[in-house]
Design a protein around this motif. Structure first.
Motif, short mmCIF file in Angstrom:
data_model
loop_
_atom_site.label_atom_id
_atom_site.label_comp_id
_atom_site.label_asym_id
_atom_site.label_seq_id
_atom_site.Cartn_x
_atom_site.Cartn_y
_atom_site.Cartn_z
N GLY A 131 23.27 25.24 64.39
CA GLY A 131 23.22 27.26 64.16
C GLY A 131 22.33 28.14 65.48
O GLY A 131 21.47 27.46 66.30
N TYR A 132 23.06 28.96 65.63
CA TYR A 132 21.78 29.91 66.08
C TYR A 132 20.71 31.10 65.53
O TYR A 132 21.42 32.09 64.89
N ALA A 133 19.79 30.79 66.15
CA ALA A 133 18.92 31.64 65.49
C ALA A 133 18.77 32.56 65.81
O ALA A 133 18.62 32.11 66.78
N GLY A 134 18.37 34.07 65.25
CA GLY A 134 17.52 35.00 65.78
C GLY A 134 17.74 36.51 65.44
O GLY A 134 18.00 36.12 63.98
N THR B 72 26.64 29.52 62.43
CA THR B 72 26.99 28.99 63.12
C THR B 72 28.43 30.25 62.97
O THR B 72 29.26 30.56 63.03
N LEU B 73 28.83 29.62 63.93
CA LEU B 73 30.75 30.10 64.91
C LEU B 73 31.41 28.98 64.70
O LEU B 73 31.48 27.40 64.22
N MET B 74 32.87 29.39 64.39
CA MET B 74 34.12 28.32 64.25
C MET B 74 34.04 27.05 65.39
O MET B 74 34.52 26.84 64.61
N ASP B 75 33.49 28.00 66.27
CA ASP B 75 34.66 26.76 67.30
C ASP B 75 32.97 25.91 68.48
O ASP B 75 32.33 26.69 68.18
N ASP B 76 33.66 25.06 68.87
CA ASP B 76 32.73 24.94 69.55
C ASP B 76 32.22 25.78 71.19
O ASP B 76 32.18 25.44 71.98
N ARG C 67 33.09 34.48 75.77
CA ARG C 67 33.85 33.36 75.03
C ARG C 67 33.87 33.87 73.21
O ARG C 67 33.01 34.43 73.02
N LYS C 68 35.53 33.58 73.13
CA LYS C 68 35.28 34.09 71.97
C LYS C 68 35.30 33.43 70.02
O LYS C 68 35.60 31.96 70.56
N SER C 69 35.00 33.34 69.03
CA SER C 69 34.72 33.07 68.00
C SER C 69 34.83 33.63 66.90
O SER C 69 35.16 34.51 66.73
N GLN C 70 34.37 33.14 65.41
CA GLN C 70 34.47 33.56 64.49
C GLN C 70 33.12 33.43 63.95
O GLN C 70 32.93 32.05 64.06
N ILE C 71 32.32 34.47 62.63
CA ILE C 71 31.44 34.24 62.23
C ILE C 71 31.77 32.57 61.10
O ILE C 71 32.94 33.41 60.37
N LYS C 72 31.18 31.31 61.00
CA LYS C 72 31.82 30.28 60.07
C LYS C 72 30.40 30.91 58.70
O LYS C 72 30.69 30.91 57.95
N SER C 73 29.03 30.86 59.40
CA SER C 73 28.17 30.94 58.11
C SER C 73 26.97 31.58 58.83
O SER C 73 26.68 31.54 59.62
N ILE C 74 26.50 32.60 57.79
CA ILE C 74 24.94 32.78 57.76
C ILE C 74 23.94 32.70 56.61
O ILE C 74 24.56 32.32 55.49
N GLN D 292 17.55 33.27 69.98
CA GLN D 292 16.09 32.93 70.26
C GLN D 292 15.90 31.13 70.83
O GLN D 292 15.50 30.82 71.83
N THR D 293 16.84 30.01 69.88
CA THR D 293 16.75 28.57 69.54
C THR D 293 18.06 28.32 68.69
O THR D 293 18.33 28.79 67.98
N VAL D 294 18.65 27.08 69.60
CA VAL D 294 19.13 26.72 68.88
C VAL D 294 19.33 25.17 67.80
O VAL D 294 18.51 24.77 68.59
N ILE D 295 19.76 25.88 67.05
CA ILE D 295 18.92 24.41 65.58
C ILE D 295 19.99 23.55 65.59
O ILE D 295 20.90 23.37 64.97
N ARG D 296 19.10 22.18 66.56
CA ARG D 296 20.02 20.69 65.97
C ARG D 296 19.50 19.85 64.82
O ARG D 296 18.86 19.20 66.46
N PRO D 297 20.03 19.80 63.49
CA PRO D 297 18.66 18.58 63.37
C PRO D 297 18.62 17.54 63.64
O PRO D 297 18.10 15.94 63.80
N LYS D 298 19.81 17.10 63.79
CA LYS D 298 20.13 15.55 63.77
C LYS D 298 19.98 14.64 62.97
O LYS D 298 19.43 13.40 63.17
N THR D 299 20.23 15.29 61.76
CA THR D 299 19.72 13.77 60.49
C THR D 299 21.11 13.75 60.27
O THR D 299 22.14 14.40 60.50
#
Lengths: 427, 304
Positions: free
Chosen positions: A246-249, A295-299, A269-276, A231-238
């Motif tokens: 983070g990918y929110a949905g 979040t995903l392992m790869d950028d 593109r393939k990756s792995q789930i890094k965190s939930i 839904q939205t990409v979370i980038r706090p920039k703090t």
């Protein structure tokens, strides 16, 4: 009562004009002591003013001035009550032929559908339509309430004849996995709604409320593959979360775990789930319905509308789709016209290629060649998309298999579509 | 971020739905704003918005339409919360509109500034160009609200066309609008009053003190208890002031919000009281008692 808010059962009601839908809901509210004194007083006052001999419970739900004036329900109303067991949300949908769109709307968000039949009239055209729409939307749990039993002297014989008639509809239907429960009731007098009725002592089944209370959520849950639309990409920039991306949905179907191999679509593109995570807590897994951030392992490049799925569970992918459309707008759907197609949260331009046929909603399944779909029509349509979409057939994943069409001029939601399973897609 | 790893996210369907709605607002609109009154529903909204975007800050400012007849405890609370979360707060004063002669103050026994908020709200929307106003209205509050959509489109005049609403199918929210229109968004549409209170309890959220039982100077009228605050609330000479232990179930304009007698001094007791209550929360709002269609009429004109 408190502490049960994690358990919600969503119901919808369908019936024809004067089948007593609103009365049934009012009765449920009254007999479960969900009507507060001030609301009850208001109902008593209005009933008296209108010269009724009994309490008109429909006044509890008919909210708009026009509805009270005409004594009908125009728009979907939402009603809330709770028992010790759980919370209930009822979508009360109007029964008029012209308001089929409201029935689809109400049914689309509910887990259980209550179909009302007037015992004096039995199974009529509207009943067939209601059942048909429930099949189309794959409602798993259906309660058929044969209402106004008081007006046929609580006759077991007449009730059973109606049940037999309804069973004929079931045998004609293509969807066989639903549970259907028949209950004789009198909403006006309260027989078999919440409390057992002596007038219906020949009926050995549960009352309507007993039945609803005993429905187990795990039995009616859809079994579907994990679909996570961003839904939205979370980038706090703090400073603290400098590199956080983070990918929110909201997870539709299945389960996701940290470490899962995933594919981002449509890029592939393939990756792995890094965190939930949910708020400030991290988790190992999340299941259907959770509004999480992953979040995903790869950028990899991920943006709003992208679909993250397990790599071994890829959905369909195509620029041409075939779908059943229920039309909801005054302006008819025409071949070659363009609409915005919203699939979950993703918006793409689309063009109607062909209208294959219109499907009768009276449960006969009859088809008819037409050049347009009018409001409340159901049809099979082929649509060209401006970019590929990744989807499932509606029957396999409701969340990833439904879409809406938006009129580009009026911006209104003009129709709802259900991806078809049988159709083969060119990859 | 908390380093303790939990097993599996526990679903709360109402919370998940509200967060989903907040994220759709962020995804679909350019200039959203949260309508914030300092009441329990708008405090809940802020909490949900925090969860929706964590670890980022809430990406929307707050807007308070100030009738000037607020409970001081609410304003104090509002300012504290805004500072804590580092949010931007816009305040528009109904008084400014009265002074400018744009709206006429009601007079008489039941005078209230509640209805006057609409004009200030519409002006604020126009001034800042807000395209989505997120509000804490709930469908269980009132029967016209029971028909409200999650994304509810308003025209250039802020009007609600109740007979021509967009169907909301599944969880798909269509926020497409023309320039000049705006959408009212209601993330806690499906919550009941008890759901809100249980959530406040579960989340251990701070709320203004007037929600808890306290001693107050009050007077009685029409079987209801009113704050004896003569500056804001009209009181007849024969309506005697007394001291009672009361709390408020909603915090609107002081002139239209009645108190209830209560000994609920903490959140657990409040939840218990609400669960056992036989009066709906709007039962203590005189603005809804004006006629059977009072809320529907206000909404058509652009009210929250």
């Amino acid at each position: 009562m408190v502490g049960n808010k994690n358990k919600v059962l969503k119901l919808s009601t369908a019936g024809s004009v004067d089948d007593g839908k609103s009365t049934l809901i009012g009765r449920i509210l009254y007999d479960t002591h969900s009507l507060t004194d001030d609301k009850l007083e208001a109902i008593e006052r209005s009933s008296k003013q209108k010269g009724y001999d009994y309490l008109d419970f429909s006044l509890a739900t008919d909210g708009l001035v026009a509805e009270r004036e005409q004594g009908i329900t125009i728009d979907v109303a939402h009603i809330y009550f709770s028992t010790k067991n759980r919370s209930y949300i009822i979508a009360d949908t109007p029964g008029h032929v012209e308001y089929t769109r409201n029935m689809v709307t109400g049914t689309s968000t509910s887990q259980v559908s209550i179909i009302l039949i007037d015992a004096r009239k039995g199974v009529i055209e509207q009943t067939k339509r209601h059942f048909f729409i429930n099949n189309l939307l794959r409602t798993k749990e259906i309660v058929v309430a044969v209402n106004k039993m008081d007006l046929i002297d609580f006759s077991q014989e007449k009730y059973e004849a109606i049940v037999e008639d309804f069973k004929l509809l079931i045998s004609d239907s293509e969807y066989k996995e639903q549970n259907i429960t028949f209950i004789p009731v009198s909403a006006l007098h309260g027989d078999n709604v919440v409390d057992k009725s002596e007038n219906l002592s020949w009926f050995k089944g549960e009352t309507m409320m007993e039945h609803l209370e005993n429905i187990r959520l795990e039995d009616i849950q859809e079994e579907a593959k994990a679909r996570f639309q961003v839904q939205t990409v979370i980038r706090p920039k703090t400073d603290e979360f400098h590199d956080f991306r983070g990918y929110a949905g909201k997870l539709k179907g299945g389960e996701l775990k940290v470490g899962d191999d995933v594919t981002v679509l449509p890029s592939g593109r393939k990756s792995q789930i890094k965190s939930i995570s949910f708020f400030d807590q991290q988790y190992l897994a999340a299941s259907k319905g959770s509004s999480i951030t992953i979040t995903l392992m790869d950028d990899v490049n991920v943006s709003r509308g992208d679909l993250i799925v397990k790599s071994e569970e890829l959905p369909q992918e195509s620029k041409t789709i075939s779908a059943k459309i229920c039309w909801m707008d005054n302006q008819p759907l025409l071949a070659s016209s363009t609409y915005f197609l919203q699939h979950g949260v993703k918006l793409v331009k689309s063009k109607i290629k062909t209208i294959e046929h219109k499907i009768s909603t009276d449960n006969t399944g009859e088809i008819e060649k037409v050049s347009q779909l009018n409001m409340n029509d159901l049809g099979l349509v082929e649509i060209q998309l401006a970019q590929v979409l990744n989807f499932d057939s509606y029957n396999e994943n409701k969340g990833n298999g439904a879409f809406i069409l938006i009129d580009a001029k009026s911006n209104t939601t003009a129709g709802v579509g259900f991806w078809e399973v049988e159709v083969a897609f060119d990859k | 971020m908390n380093e303790n790893m939990n097993d599996k996210v526990v679903n709360n369907p109402l919370e998940d739905e509200a967060i989903y709605i907040f994220r759709e607002v962020a995804g679909q609109f350019e200039k959203p704003v949260i309508l914030f009154s300092g009441g329990k529903d708008s405090i809940t909204l802020v909490r949900l918005a925090q969860k929706a975007f964590y670890p980022a800050k809430i990406p929307f400012p707050l807007l308070h339409i100030d009738t000037g007849h607020n409970f001081p405890e609410t304003i104090e609370f509002r300012d504290q919360l805004v500072e804590e979360l580092g949010l931007e707060l816009h305040v528009h004063y109904v008084q400014d509109n009265i002074d400018a002669g744009n709206v006429q103050e009601e007079s008489g026994k039941y005078a209230s500034r509640n209805g006057l908020q609409t004009d200030s709200l519409l002006q604020a929307i126009e001034k800042h160009g807000f395209d989505a106003c997120i509000g804490g209205a709930r469908r269980d509050e009132e029967k016209a609200r029971a028909k409200e959509r999650v994304f509810s489109v308003r025209d250039d005049f802020g009007q609600w066309d109740e007979k021509n609403q967009r169907p909301e199918v599944f969880d798909m929210l269509n926020g497409r609008i023309d320039f000049g229109q705006n959408v009212r968004v209601f993330p806690i549409s499906n919550w009941t009053e008890l759901d809100v209170w249980s959530y406040i309890q579960q989340e251990k959220m701070e709320i203004p003190s007037i929600y808890f039982a306290h001693k107050r100077k009050v007077f009685e009228r029409d079987g209801m208890i009113w704050s004896a605050h003569d500056e804001y609330v009209f009181r007849e000479d024969n309506e005697l002031v007394m001291e009672k232990i009361v709390r408020f179930r909603t915090v609107g304009d002081m002139s239209c919000t009645a108190a209830v007698e209560s000994l609920a001094f903490d959140i657990d007791k409040v939840v218990e009281e609400i669960a056992a209550s036989t009066i709906s929360e709007r039962g203590a709002r005189i603005d809804d008692k004006r006629s059977e269609a009072a809320m529907e009429k206000r909404k058509q004109q652009g009210y929250f």
